[in-house]
Motif scaffolding. Sequence first.
Motif, PDB file in Angstrom:
ATOM      1  N   ILE A  29       0.819  -1.213   0.000  1.00 14.56           N
ATOM      2  CA  ILE A  29       0.000   0.000   0.000  1.00 14.56           C
ATOM      3  C   ILE A  29       0.849   1.257   0.000  1.00 14.56           C
ATOM      4  CG2 ILE A  29      -1.952  -1.110   1.155  1.00 14.56           C
ATOM      5  CD1 ILE A  29      -0.993   0.296   3.758  1.00 14.56           C
ATOM      6  N   ASN A  30       0.242   2.341  -0.436  1.00 14.56           N
ATOM      7  CA  ASN A  30       0.823   3.669  -0.341  1.00 14.56           C
ATOM      8  C   ASN A  30       0.465   4.282   1.011  1.00 14.56           C
ATOM      9  OD1 ASN A  30       0.381   6.758  -0.611  1.00 14.56           O
ATOM     10  ND2 ASN A  30       1.772   6.269  -2.292  1.00 14.56           N
ATOM     11  N   ARG A  50       0.850   6.950   6.425  1.00 12.07           N
ATOM     12  CA  ARG A  50       1.591   6.598   5.218  1.00 12.07           C
ATOM     13  C   ARG A  50       2.350   5.296   5.437  1.00 12.07           C
ATOM     14  NH1 ARG A  50       2.730  12.299   5.553  1.00 12.07           N
ATOM     15  NH2 ARG A  50       4.877  11.864   6.188  1.00 12.07           N
ATOM     16  N   SER A  51       2.754   4.680   4.359  1.00 10.79           N
ATOM     17  CA  SER A  51       3.400   3.370   4.457  1.00 10.79           C
ATOM     18  C   SER A  51       4.743   3.445   5.163  1.00 10.79           C
ATOM     19  CB  SER A  51       3.590   2.759   3.061  1.00 10.79           C
ATOM     20  OG  SER A  51       4.388   3.611   2.254  1.00 10.79           O
ATOM     21  N   ASN A  52       5.366   4.616   5.223  1.00 11.96           N
ATOM     22  CA  ASN A  52       6.649   4.733   5.910  1.00 11.96           C
ATOM     23  C   ASN A  52       6.493   5.223   7.356  1.00 11.96           C
ATOM     24  OD1 ASN A  52       5.910   7.345   5.414  1.00 11.96           O
ATOM     25  ND2 ASN A  52       7.862   7.995   4.540  1.00 11.96           N
ATOM     26  N   ALA A  92      -4.863   2.540  -0.006  1.00  8.07           N
ATOM     27  CA  ALA A  92      -4.508   3.070  -1.316  1.00  8.07           C
ATOM     28  C   ALA A  92      -3.297   2.284  -1.803  1.00  8.07           C
ATOM     29  CB  ALA A  92      -4.179   4.543  -1.224  1.00  8.07           C
ATOM     30  N   SER A  93      -3.385   1.767  -3.017  1.00 10.81           N
ATOM     31  CA  SER A  93      -2.331   0.881  -3.501  1.00 10.81           C
ATOM     32  C   SER A  93      -1.098   1.670  -3.931  1.00 10.81           C
ATOM     33  CB  SER A  93      -2.840   0.038  -4.670  1.00 10.81           C
ATOM     34  OG  SER A  93      -3.071   0.881  -5.789  1.00 10.81           O
ATOM     35  N   LEU A  94      -0.006   0.957  -4.109  1.00  8.57           N
ATOM     36  CA  LEU A  94       1.258   1.585  -4.487  1.00  8.57           C
ATOM     37  C   LEU A  94       1.216   2.183  -5.883  1.00  8.57           C
ATOM     38  CD1 LEU A  94       4.168  -0.681  -3.215  1.00  8.57           C
ATOM     39  CD2 LEU A  94       3.623   1.665  -2.544  1.00  8.57           C
ATOM     40  N   ASN A  95       0.368   1.643  -6.758  1.00 10.07           N
ATOM     41  CA  ASN A  95       0.368   2.141  -8.132  1.00 10.07           C
ATOM     42  C   ASN A  95      -0.336   3.483  -8.276  1.00 10.07           C
ATOM     43  OD1 ASN A  95      -2.373   1.664  -8.095  1.00 10.07           O
ATOM     44  ND2 ASN A  95      -2.311  -0.087  -9.460  1.00 10.07           N
TER      45      ASN A  95
ATOM     46  N   PHE B 100      -1.045  15.087  -1.533  1.00  3.69           N
ATOM     47  CA  PHE B 100      -0.482  14.051  -2.388  1.00  3.69           C
ATOM     48  C   PHE B 100      -1.099  12.683  -2.120  1.00  3.69           C
ATOM     49  CE2 PHE B 100       2.596  12.112  -5.042  1.00  3.69           C
ATOM     50  CZ  PHE B 100       2.987  10.932  -4.426  1.00  3.69           C
ATOM     51  N   TYR B 101      -1.528  12.456  -0.903  1.00  3.85           N
ATOM     52  CA  TYR B 101      -2.013  11.137  -0.525  1.00  3.85           C
ATOM     53  C   TYR B 101      -3.518  11.058  -0.704  1.00  3.85           C
ATOM     54  CZ  TYR B 101       2.660  10.802   1.255  1.00  3.85           C
ATOM     55  OH  TYR B 101       4.011  10.802   1.352  1.00  3.85           O
ATOM     56  N   ASN B 102      -4.012   9.877  -1.029  1.00  4.92           N
ATOM     57  CA  ASN B 102      -5.364   9.682  -1.543  1.00  4.92           C
ATOM     58  C   ASN B 102      -6.474   9.888  -0.530  1.00  4.92           C
ATOM     59  OD1 ASN B 102      -3.245   7.610  -2.439  1.00  4.92           O
ATOM     60  ND2 ASN B 102      -4.610   7.721  -4.205  1.00  4.92           N
TER      61      ASN B 102
END
Lengths: 112, 115
Positions: A29-30, A50-52, A92-95, B100-102
């Motif tokens: 995921i993003n 966020r993913s990080n 939300a996916s990485l793409n 930027f994030y969804n």
Amino acid sequence: SQQGEEDPQALSIQEGENATMNCSYKTSINNLQWYRQNSGRGLVHLILIRSNEREKHSGRLRVTLDTSKKSSSLLITASRAADTASYFCATASLNRDDKIIFGKGTRLHILP
Amino acid sequence: SAVISQKPSRDICQRGTSLTIQCQVDSQVTMMFWYRQQPGQSLTLIATANQGSEATYESGFVIDKFPISRPNLTFSTLTVSNMSPEDSSIYLCSVEGQGFYNEQFFGPGTRLTVL
């Protein structure tokens, strides 16, 4: 297909206690988001992690993210009657196709 | 965050008829999304609507059943055509935030009951 799976499906706790809901997902995921929905009405965005990031706080909300286990948790501290609602995670996916996919949700009921 | 309104808030319709749901946003947005939430269920994405182009439908949803218009950057409509009781759901529109994030913001929903 659904990306996120919340557990438990339903949770009842006493007012003042903490409520923990979990979300697992399947693909990378993003970011992951948590939403609240009161009585089948519109969704309220609670928090995005966020993913990080590993942990995020907002008021009485604490969200954690473990990308190695593909899971997240939402903790609501000192619960109130107004917290009674359904809670959904969405990924939300990485793409970055700009879509978010919702889990099945947890119905939280705060007992007076 | 965006302020989103939907009309109607609820409706009761007869089988075989069509209903058009409107979604209005208080700011210009590139992408708008339409979701369906069946009773007791989670949200399922129907389609993504960009201004000036055809909507992109998710698997299981087709344009003939759910035609979408997006005439400008603040408005969209979703039509539920030839309705059956299985179409009884809450229909929600959403828009993406400016970051930027969804992050998405949702309208109050339209509760549809088909008899």
